[in-house]
Design a protein around this motif. Structure first.
Motif, PDB file in Angstrom:
ATOM      1  N   GLU A   4      52.952  51.015  39.026  1.00 21.28           N
ATOM      2  CA  GLU A   4      51.715  51.650  39.470  1.00 21.28           C
ATOM      3  C   GLU A   4      50.393  50.890  39.765  1.00 21.28           C
ATOM      4  N   GLY A   5      49.911  51.290  40.863  1.00 20.99           N
ATOM      5  CA  GLY A   5      48.496  50.436  41.199  1.00 20.99           C
ATOM      6  C   GLY A   5      47.586  51.559  41.571  1.00 20.99           C
ATOM      7  N   VAL A   6      46.138  51.236  41.392  1.00 17.31           N
ATOM      8  CA  VAL A   6      45.023  51.927  41.490  1.00 17.31           C
ATOM      9  C   VAL A   6      44.133  51.215  42.467  1.00 17.31           C
ATOM     10  N   ARG A  40      46.721  46.856  39.045  1.00 14.91           N
ATOM     11  CA  ARG A  40      47.888  47.533  38.531  1.00 14.91           C
ATOM     12  C   ARG A  40      47.698  47.977  37.268  1.00 14.91           C
ATOM     13  N   VAL A  41      48.456  49.281  37.074  1.00 18.89           N
ATOM     14  CA  VAL A  41      48.229  49.697  35.738  1.00 18.89           C
ATOM     15  C   VAL A  41      49.093  49.211  34.968  1.00 18.89           C
ATOM     16  N   LYS A  42      48.543  48.665  33.567  1.00 13.08           N
ATOM     17  CA  LYS A  42      49.157  48.139  32.560  1.00 13.08           C
ATOM     18  C   LYS A  42      49.935  49.199  31.417  1.00 13.08           C
ATOM     19  N   GLN A  43      50.856  48.920  30.865  1.00 12.23           N
ATOM     20  CA  GLN A  43      51.677  49.713  29.902  1.00 12.23           C
ATOM     21  C   GLN A  43      50.841  50.166  28.785  1.00 12.23           C
ATOM     22  N   GLY A  44      50.826  51.518  28.634  1.00 16.31           N
ATOM     23  CA  GLY A  44      50.068  52.373  27.905  1.00 16.31           C
ATOM     24  C   GLY A  44      48.690  52.638  28.264  1.00 16.31           C
TER      25      GLY A  44
END
Length: 75
Positions: A4-6, A40-44
């Motif tokens: 996922e990206g933002v 990007r959205v990092k894990q957690g």
């Protein structure tokens, strides 16, 4: 694996004229113009946390989310 990206639309009001707003953009590293601030959205990490982190990393600004514009498809 889906990543996922933002992206952030960072708006700033000028002190001289509070009715004038500016959109902060980043210069693309590939030389193809400008882009919104993002990453990007990092894990957690939530999307909101990722957006605030990306803004800080790319601009040095501490931002808060006022409005969520919308969701898009995963990258």
């Amino acid at each position: 694996m889906i990543t996922e990206g933002v992206f952030c639309a960072i708006m700033r009001m000028r002190r001289e004229n509070l009715h004038t707003r500016e959109l902060l953009m980043a210069v693309r590293t590939d030389g193809k113009g400008l882009n919104l601030i993002g990453g990007r959205v990092k894990q957690g990490e939530s999307r909101e946390q990722a957006a605030v982190r990306a803004a800080l990393e790319e601009t040095g600004l501490n931002v808060s989310i006022i409005h969520k514009i919308g969701d898009d498809l995963p990258m």
